[in-house]
Design an enzyme around this catalytic site. Structure first.
Site, short mmCIF file in Angstrom:
data_model
loop_
_atom_site.label_atom_id
_atom_site.label_comp_id
_atom_site.label_asym_id
_atom_site.label_seq_id
_atom_site.Cartn_x
_atom_site.Cartn_y
_atom_site.Cartn_z
N GLU A 179 -6.02 -10.97 -1.74
CA GLU A 179 -6.88 -10.85 -0.56
C GLU A 179 -8.35 -10.79 -0.99
O GLU A 179 -9.08 -9.86 -0.65
CB GLU A 179 -6.51 -9.58 0.23
CG GLU A 179 -5.03 -9.50 0.61
CD GLU A 179 -4.67 -8.26 1.41
OE1 GLU A 179 -5.55 -7.52 1.87
OE2 GLU A 179 -3.45 -8.01 1.56
N GLU A 218 0.79 -1.24 0.00
CA GLU A 218 0.00 0.00 0.00
C GLU A 218 0.83 1.29 0.00
O GLU A 218 0.56 2.21 0.77
CB GLU A 218 -0.98 -0.03 1.18
CG GLU A 218 -1.92 -1.22 1.10
CD GLU A 218 -2.83 -1.40 2.32
OE1 GLU A 218 -2.76 -0.57 3.24
OE2 GLU A 218 -3.59 -2.38 2.33
O1 G3I Z 1 -6.30 -9.29 18.74
C1 G3I Z 1 -6.81 -8.04 19.22
C2 G3I Z 1 -7.78 -8.25 20.36
O2 G3I Z 1 -7.08 -8.82 21.44
C3 G3I Z 1 -8.40 -6.91 20.74
O3 G3I Z 1 -9.38 -7.14 21.70
C4 G3I Z 1 -9.05 -6.27 19.52
C5 G3I Z 1 -9.61 -4.89 19.85
O4 G3I Z 1 -9.65 -4.07 18.71
O5 G3I Z 1 -8.07 -6.12 18.51
C6 G3I Z 1 -7.52 -7.35 18.07
O6 G3I Z 1 -6.58 -7.09 17.08
C7 G3I Z 1 -7.10 -6.73 15.81
C8 G3I Z 1 -6.57 -7.72 14.78
O7 G3I Z 1 -6.96 -7.32 13.50
C9 G3I Z 1 -7.06 -9.14 15.04
O8 G3I Z 1 -8.43 -9.21 14.85
C10 G3I Z 1 -6.62 -5.33 15.47
O9 G3I Z 1 -7.21 -4.40 16.35
C11 G3I Z 1 -6.98 -5.00 14.05
O10 G3I Z 1 -6.38 -3.76 13.69
C12 G3I Z 1 -6.44 -6.07 13.12
O11 G3I Z 1 -6.91 -5.78 11.83
C13 G3I Z 1 -6.21 -6.40 10.76
C14 G3I Z 1 -5.79 -5.31 9.78
O12 G3I Z 1 -5.25 -5.88 8.61
C15 G3I Z 1 -4.71 -4.42 10.40
O13 G3I Z 1 -3.55 -5.13 10.64
C16 G3I Z 1 -7.17 -7.38 10.10
O14 G3I Z 1 -7.38 -8.49 10.98
C17 G3I Z 1 -6.55 -7.88 8.79
O15 G3I Z 1 -7.50 -8.66 8.10
C18 G3I Z 1 -6.18 -6.69 7.92
O16 G3I Z 1 -5.57 -7.19 6.74
C19 G3I Z 1 -5.20 -6.20 5.77
C20 G3I Z 1 -3.96 -6.72 5.06
O17 G3I Z 1 -2.96 -7.00 5.99
C21 G3I Z 1 -3.48 -5.70 4.02
N1 G3I Z 1 -4.53 -5.37 3.09
C22 G3I Z 1 -5.78 -4.92 3.70
C23 G3I Z 1 -6.29 -5.97 4.69
C24 G3I Z 1 -7.62 -5.57 5.26
O18 G3I Z 1 -7.47 -4.39 6.01
#
Ligand code: G3I
Length: 396
Positions: free
Chosen positions: A273, A166
């Site tokens: 994705e 990105e």
């Molecule tokens: O695990 C914690 C949990 O303990 C906590 O209670 C909760 C509260 O918000 O957060 C949890 O972590 C989250 C994690 O996903 C696991 O679910 C994070 O906040 C959240 O920011 C994270 O989001 C991920 C996001 O990337 C940011 O890293 C998504 O799962 C993931 O699917 C998403 O993937 C991205 C790709 O890497 C790049 N392209 C876009 C795609 C979608 O955004």
């Protein structure tokens, strides 16, 4: 006569596909359906991005092993988790993920080495030892160290890497996204990341990963970036088209133009994705966010997906897979983002709702979209298997 034979062969293929898909559809046991990887055959690899928790759930692991060949770690290999301080590393989750993937005989896509956004970058990376903004030399050195260490550790398991994620600005804004990386180094940080990855892993497919690059404004920037990198001799092999679509997207012509342009550049495509959001998110950003209060409580499919919406989604998936089949010479892999509807990031982003973006439902059962994709893949395969002489005479 020959035209008649062709039609007969085609009809037989169609009937047999309908029967095999239908038989499977009647059964509610997901283990009786034709696996995706079997239907895809040699066209491209088929994969899925999952969390470490998903992989450690035996039912999910069984479903993954049946249908997919290659896994992307959804979160556990990202810079913020794995590298929380200049000399601090936290490999535990990524180690478990990679070990488990190998145990299940699945390939791994490393995701992601540099996520070129300020909100996905820790403070320590953005500042120098004196608390001032990091210098160009220090940032490039840090990127080099990060990439070398991670690729060095997982290079044996990973066959592909999302090297930079990105980095392009959205829509018609600028060229590179504004971030500590672009402000400090221009495109040099991308060059350093790719060169460092190649040094550690001479054979891997090195990917530039981004979203919405099939839209003309951003596509122009993608082509410019890949061209500039190639002119510099940077080892970039593929564009990772994230493929986070929304229900009703009509992007086929733009995707086609993008694939053709990348083919000309000798750059492969990985659909990295894939999903289709059915509680579409676009309005969240429209008109300065004025719909957000309304959307925050909008959850229309909490009791399931109405048949007509499921059909629309199936048709959209089918059209995409017809296109992927057509461009199989360019496409190296198609990966879904998450295994089943209950696990999708689209249940949480950008607001909490009950989403249904994937091919498997919350009970891990294949959805109508699954059978539609299967039938596209099988139909296309049987068309390929028709004798060439019959194919060439068909227009007569
Ligand atoms: O695990 C914690 C949990 O303990 C906590 O209670 C909760 C509260 O918000 O957060 C949890 O972590 C989250 C994690 O996903 C696991 O679910 C994070 O906040 C959240 O920011 C994270 O989001 C991920 C996001 O990337 C940011 O890293 C998504 O799962 C993931 O699917 C998403 O993937 C991205 C790709 O890497 C790049 N392209 C876009 C795609 C979608 O955004």
């Amino acid at each position: 006569m020959r035209v008649h034979s062709l039609v007969t062969v085609w009809l037989l293929g169609l009937v047999s596909n309908l029967i095999s898909a239908g038989v499977a559809q009647e059964s509610d046991n997901s283990s009786s359906v034709v696996p995706l990887k079997e239907a895809v055959g040699e066209r491209f690899q088929i994969g899925v991005g999952v969390s470490e928790q998903t992989l450690s759930d035996p039912n999910c692991a069984e479903l993954i092993g049946r249908h997919f060949q290659v896994l992307t770690p959804e979160n556990c290999m990202k810079p913020q988790g794995i590298h929380p301080g200049e000399n601090e590393w936290n490999f535990a989750a990524a180690d478990r993920f990679v070990a488990s993937a190998r145990q299940h005989k699945l390939g791994v896509v490393g995701h992601c080495l540099v996520w070129a956004k300020d909100d996905r970058t820790d403070q320590w990376m953005k500042q120098g030892d004196d608390g001032q903004p990091v210098s160009r030399e220090q940032l490039l050195r840090r990127i080099e160290q990060h990439v070398s260490k991670v690729v060095g550790r997982y290079g044996e398991a990973a066959t592909m890497w999302d090297v930079v994620n990105e980095a392009l600005a959205d829509g018609s804004d600028g060229y590179l996204r504004d971030s500590v990386y672009s402000r400090t180094c221009g495109i040099d940080f991308i060059e350093t990341a790719f060169r460092s990855a190649r040094k550690q892993d001479p054979d891997a497919l090195l990917i530039y990963n981004d979203y919405n690059c099939h839209f003309p404004d951003k596509r122009q920037k993608l082509i410019r970036l890949l061209t500039e990198l190639k002119e510099r001799g940077v080892p970039v092999d593929a564009y990772g088209m994230q493929g986070h679509f929304e229900l009703g997207d009509d992007s086929l012509a733009q995707l086609r133009e993008t694939f053709v342009a990348l083919r000309q550049l000798n750059i492969k495509v990985v659909v990295s994705e894939l999903d289709i959001d059915v509680v579409t998110r676009g309005r969240w950003w429209a008109d300065d966010g004025k719909y957000r209060d309304e959307l925050r409580i909008y959850d229309p499919y909490v009791n399931g997906l109405p048949a007509e919406v499921a059909q629309q989604q199936s048709d959209q998936y089918a059209a995409l897979f017809r296109l992927f089949d057509e461009y199989q010479d360019v496409i190296a892999r198609v990966s879904f983002w998450n295994l089943h509807d209950g696990q999708s990031w689209l249940n949480d982003f950008p607001w909490k709702r009950t989403n249904h973006p994937l091919l498997f439902d919350r009970e891990l059962e294949p959805k109508p979209a699954y059978f539609e994709v299967l039938s596209v893949l099988q139909r296309a395969k049987s068309a390929q298997n028709i004798e060439p002489s019959l194919v060439s005479e068909a227009p007569m």
